[in-house]
Enzyme design. Structure first.
Site, PDB file in Angstrom:
ATOM      1  N   THR A  16       4.449  -1.687  -5.875  1.00 16.98           N
ATOM      2  CA  THR A  16       5.028  -0.510  -6.546  1.00 16.98           C
ATOM      3  C   THR A  16       4.514   0.807  -5.941  1.00 16.98           C
ATOM      4  O   THR A  16       4.903   1.878  -6.400  1.00 16.98           O
ATOM      5  CB  THR A  16       4.683  -0.532  -8.046  1.00 16.98           C
ATOM      6  N   ASP A  52      -3.979   5.670 -10.684  1.00 16.47           N
ATOM      7  CA  ASP A  52      -4.114   4.444  -9.902  1.00 16.47           C
ATOM      8  C   ASP A  52      -5.094   4.628  -8.744  1.00 16.47           C
ATOM      9  O   ASP A  52      -5.776   3.682  -8.342  1.00 16.47           O
ATOM     10  CB  ASP A  52      -2.745   4.027  -9.362  1.00 16.47           C
ATOM     11  N   ASN A 110      -3.890  -2.781  -2.673  1.00 14.70           N
ATOM     12  CA  ASN A 110      -2.503  -2.341  -2.525  1.00 14.70           C
ATOM     13  C   ASN A 110      -1.898  -2.815  -1.200  1.00 14.70           C
ATOM     14  O   ASN A 110      -0.956  -3.599  -1.202  1.00 14.70           O
ATOM     15  CB  ASN A 110      -2.409  -0.804  -2.546  1.00 14.70           C
ATOM     16  N   GLU A 111      -2.428  -2.300  -0.089  1.00 17.16           N
ATOM     17  CA  GLU A 111      -1.785  -2.590   1.192  1.00 17.16           C
ATOM     18  C   GLU A 111      -2.634  -2.231   2.408  1.00 17.16           C
ATOM     19  O   GLU A 111      -3.579  -1.437   2.310  1.00 17.16           O
ATOM     20  CB  GLU A 111      -0.435  -1.854   1.318  1.00 17.16           C
ATOM     21  N   ASP A 148       7.579   3.296  13.306  1.00 19.12           N
ATOM     22  CA  ASP A 148       6.433   4.106  12.855  1.00 19.12           C
ATOM     23  C   ASP A 148       5.233   3.243  12.486  1.00 19.12           C
ATOM     24  O   ASP A 148       4.102   3.581  12.825  1.00 19.12           O
ATOM     25  CB  ASP A 148       6.821   4.923  11.609  1.00 19.12           C
TER      26      ASP A 148
END
Ligand code: NAP
Length: 260
Positions: free
Chosen positions: A157, A43, A117-118, A146
């Site tokens: 995922t 990935d 993704n993020e 954090d």
């Protein structure tokens, strides 16, 4: 694009010869006129390829030689089937939404980033970060902990899942805000659970002025150090990427295979 694994490089050569035999002109360099971007690896390779092409509208497909393979639908045993199905047009196109993150500096400069993704917002050192969180114009919370992680459905995922976030089906319209080690005490009140936000809403995350250390915005594993970070505005981007899909059941089979 391929990672450096010997197996990936061998598969790249095999694909090159097999596609050439069918009259295609495969190349290792980026080509705006290509009909397909093939990513061989895990990935991580897929993520890097998508960023490297500048989120190309040419469809992507992943051949898995990595450990997980959530973007990498083609296993090394299915290469001939993949080539045949691609050549005969026997596939669907899946649209994967991206996030747009608009980073504002204290001097009101703007820097636009996209993620598949993020985004993760944390302090560059290990200190607690204090963040005001707004959804559209509504103040939701003052977060202490954090980090805050904001993921797409296809990124749900990845890091999000490790942080206790929910898995969101890839075509779901929305994105997820997940706290990393949120503090909930007499001093701080942070939301402890992930929150799913509709795709037409904008999330604003603003660093509190008492924080002095530089802010780290991590985009799909890539660090962006922001010395004079003020805030980030995140929303579902108008851009997306296209991914080939050969088996409609693959997503759920993969979740079971990889996680359960
Ligand atoms: P990496 O540290 O080499 O690999 C991170 C792991 O995340 C790999 O096992 C990778 O799978 C997997 N992964 C990536 N995207 C995924 C997705 N959409 N769904 C499920 N698993 C996924 O870093 P990298 O290869 O450059 O990838 C960057 C990503 O790592 C970031 O976007 C972040 O999501 C993830 N990450 C996760 C954690 C955590 O879970 N605690 C911490 C930091 C970063 P492959 O083995 O198939 O490549």
């Amino acid at each position: 694009m391929t990672n450096e694994k010997e197996q990936s490089l061998a598969i790249a050569e095999e694909l090159k010869h097999k596609f050439e035999a069918l009259g295609y002109a495969p190349t290792y360099s980026l080509d705006e006129n290509a009909v397909l971007n093939i990513c061989i690896g895990g990935d991580g390779t897929f993520l890097r390829a998508v960023h490297k092409t500048g989120f190309s509208s040419t469809p992507f497909v992943g051949v898995n030689t990595g450990t997980l393979g959530f973007f990498q639908e083609i296993s090394i045993l299915e290469i001939d089937k993949f080539i045949k199905n691609f050549d005969t047009g026997d596939y669907d196109i899946e649209k994967l939404d991206l996030l747009e993150g608009r980073v504002f500096s204290k001097e009101h400069k703007q820097y636009i980033h996209h993620s598949l993704n993020e985004f993760v917002i944390r302090s560059q050192d290990t200190s607690i970060i204090h963040l005001d969180v707004f959804i559209d114009d509504n103040h939701l919370q003052t977060f202490a902990g954090d980090a805050l992680l904001v993921s797409t459905p296809s990124g749900s995922t990845a890091y999000n899942y490790s942080a206790g976030g929910a898995v969101l089906y890839r075509s779901l319209k929305g994105y997820q805000l997940t706290p990393l080690a949120p503090i909930n005490s007499k001093a701080y009140r942070s939301l402890l659970n992930p929150l799913v936000i509709p795709s037409d809403s904008t999330l604003t995350i603003k660093r509190r002025s008492e924080d002095k250390s530089p802010t780290l915005v991590i985009n799909d594993g890539l660090n962006i150090v922001c010395d004079n970070f003020d805030s980030i505005k995140i929303k579902t981007s108008d851009k997306w990427i296209n991914k080939l899909q050969f088996n409609n059941n693959w997503y759920w089979l993969n979740i079971k295979d990889k996680f359960i």
